[in-house]
Structures are given as C-alpha cells and as structure tokens.
Scaffold this motif. Sequence first.
Motif, PDB file in Angstrom:
ATOM      1  N   GLU A 265       0.838  -1.207   0.000  1.00 56.95           N
ATOM      2  CA  GLU A 265       0.000   0.000   0.000  1.00 56.95           C
ATOM      3  C   GLU A 265       0.866   1.248   0.000  1.00 56.95           C
ATOM      4  O   GLU A 265       0.540   2.258  -0.652  1.00 56.95           O
ATOM      5  N   LEU A 266       1.986   1.194   0.745  1.00 52.10           N
ATOM      6  CA  LEU A 266       2.895   2.344   0.757  1.00 52.10           C
ATOM      7  C   LEU A 266       3.460   2.591  -0.635  1.00 52.10           C
ATOM      8  O   LEU A 266       3.502   3.734  -1.123  1.00 52.10           O
TER       9      LEU A 266
ATOM     10  N   TYR B  57       1.726   4.038   7.266  1.00 53.31           N
ATOM     11  CA  TYR B  57       2.142   2.772   6.639  1.00 53.31           C
ATOM     12  C   TYR B  57       3.296   2.120   7.406  1.00 53.31           C
ATOM     13  O   TYR B  57       4.197   1.510   6.815  1.00 53.31           O
TER      14      TYR B  57
ATOM     15  N   ASP C 115       4.160  -1.462   6.686  1.00 54.76           N
ATOM     16  CA  ASP C 115       4.825  -1.814   5.438  1.00 54.76           C
ATOM     17  C   ASP C 115       6.331  -1.642   5.510  1.00 54.76           C
ATOM     18  O   ASP C 115       7.060  -2.019   4.574  1.00 54.76           O
TER      19      ASP C 115
END
Length: 291
Positions: free
Chosen positions: A3-4, A72, A75
């Motif tokens: 997602e990052l 994030y 991550d």
Amino acid sequence: MTELGSRLKEARIAKDMSLDDLQAVTKIQKRYLVGIEEGNYSMMPGAFYVRAFIKQYAEAVGLEPDEIFEQYKSDIPVNVNQDIPEKLSRVKSRRHLPKDDSKIVQLLPKLLLILGAIVLLVVFWQFLQKSGNNATDNNNDVDSGLRVERETNPEVIDSQPDPDDENEETEEEPATEEEEEVGGQGELQLTNQSGRHYTYTLTGTESFNVELIATGRPWLQVENFAGNVFLSRTLEEGESEQFDFSNEEGIYFNIGNVTFLTLTINGEPFEFPDGGITQGIRIQFEKEEQQ
C-alpha cells in the motif's frame, strides 16, 4: 506492491514525474526507487537506508514523511532505525529559500547603492543645468536693466556707457530730430520690467492704432486691461491684423515666437526687447486730449 508503494507511485504520477526525474531529484538509484514502489526492501544497500530513501521519495512527490511513516508503519521493516539524520535527505525542503532568492537578497544592498549613486548623479546634473540657465537669465536681466535705466534716466548714459555705442553724443541728436518728426504718432517709453514681461507707456498722441504682421507662425493673445480678448490664436505666415485701440486705457500682448511677428504702433515698428522668444508686452495708453 505494498500500500505504501502504491501511495508513493500515485503521488509521483500525479506530479507528472518519471522514475528518471525522481532519480535526478533525490539522487537515489532508479532500481532502489522501483524497490520502494514494489515493497522490495531486500535490495537496499542496508536496512538503515530504507527509511531514508522512503523519506526522500515522499518529500520529492509532495507528501509529508511523518504522516507516511505513521500511516504505513506496517509496510516498513521493523528492524529499521527510526531516527534518520536530517543530513541524509537530499531533497530540498519547501521551507528553505531557493539559492536564486538567497543570491538576490545578498545582492540587494549593492543594487541599492548603485541606484542611489545614479540618483545623485541625475540630481547633480540637473543642478548644473539650472545654474547655467540662471546665469544666462541674469546676464539678460542685466542688459535689459541697463536699457531701462538709460530710457528712464538719461544721465546714466554718461556714467555707464554702452560698449556697443562708440559715439553716443552723435546718436542722441538724430533721435531728437526723429521724435520731432513723428511727434504726432506719440512717444513710447519702457517704464517697468519683470522677467520677460515689459510695461510701456504711450503718450503724446490721441491715436493708438496697431498692426500685426506674421512672418512665420507666431502665437498671439491680445486683450485690454478689462480682460476683453480681441485675438487669441496662431497667425499664419503672411497674415495680418489691424486694431484701433484709441478708446482703450491699455492693451496687453502675450506673444510666443516674437521673431516671427512684426508689431507696428501708429505706423512705427515696435522693437521687441532681447528677452526670449516668449514675451508679455503691456502698453498703457495715456491719451492726449484735444484742446
């Protein structure tokens, strides 16, 4: 892709930046930037640099690094040192002044000094010009003053001789004879002067006839002492105007370009003073009444 990585890539694309552009800004090798977007941190030179590269990437695409790290954090590898020295960031913060602006600020005092010197030179030059004009006007005023003094006080001729008059005694006698010949036309005498404005008095006659002849294109305004205007315009070359002012107390002539105008009073040409091309001539008429 994490997602990052997706968030960073979307921000890069929104800034219309390619990976090559981002590499030029951050000085991070392109393959490491690809690794950040794909979440492949194992290719990094060391775990310590992962957070630093993410921070530089975020700054370059306009994201706040602290918010990215907080949002994030799952991550980012847990074994990464959370304290990244500020000096590792090669991306320039928006809060810092651009180098061009810093140079302008440094040069500003010098520019002000140069501008001040230019202003002083202009003022000094204008002062010299004004001084030269005043000296010329003063010389004209002295010459005109001598003429006025000679007309109002004939005795001054003996004490202050005019260099241009080599033999004044021989010139005075014909003037007396001329006055006798034109006695019926009156006598015109200068009685006052202020700058380029001259006042004359016309006596010894009951007539005050004026003729104006343009030899060029002079501007002329003619009015009586009550303010009634008889003429106010530019005369064309060769044009003439005639007036009978015998019933007036006096007339004022405001003239531009006197070198292009011939003024005749009772048939006698009027000689303009040497006071510039723009003059004001005021003639006061003291009418001689018939007995």
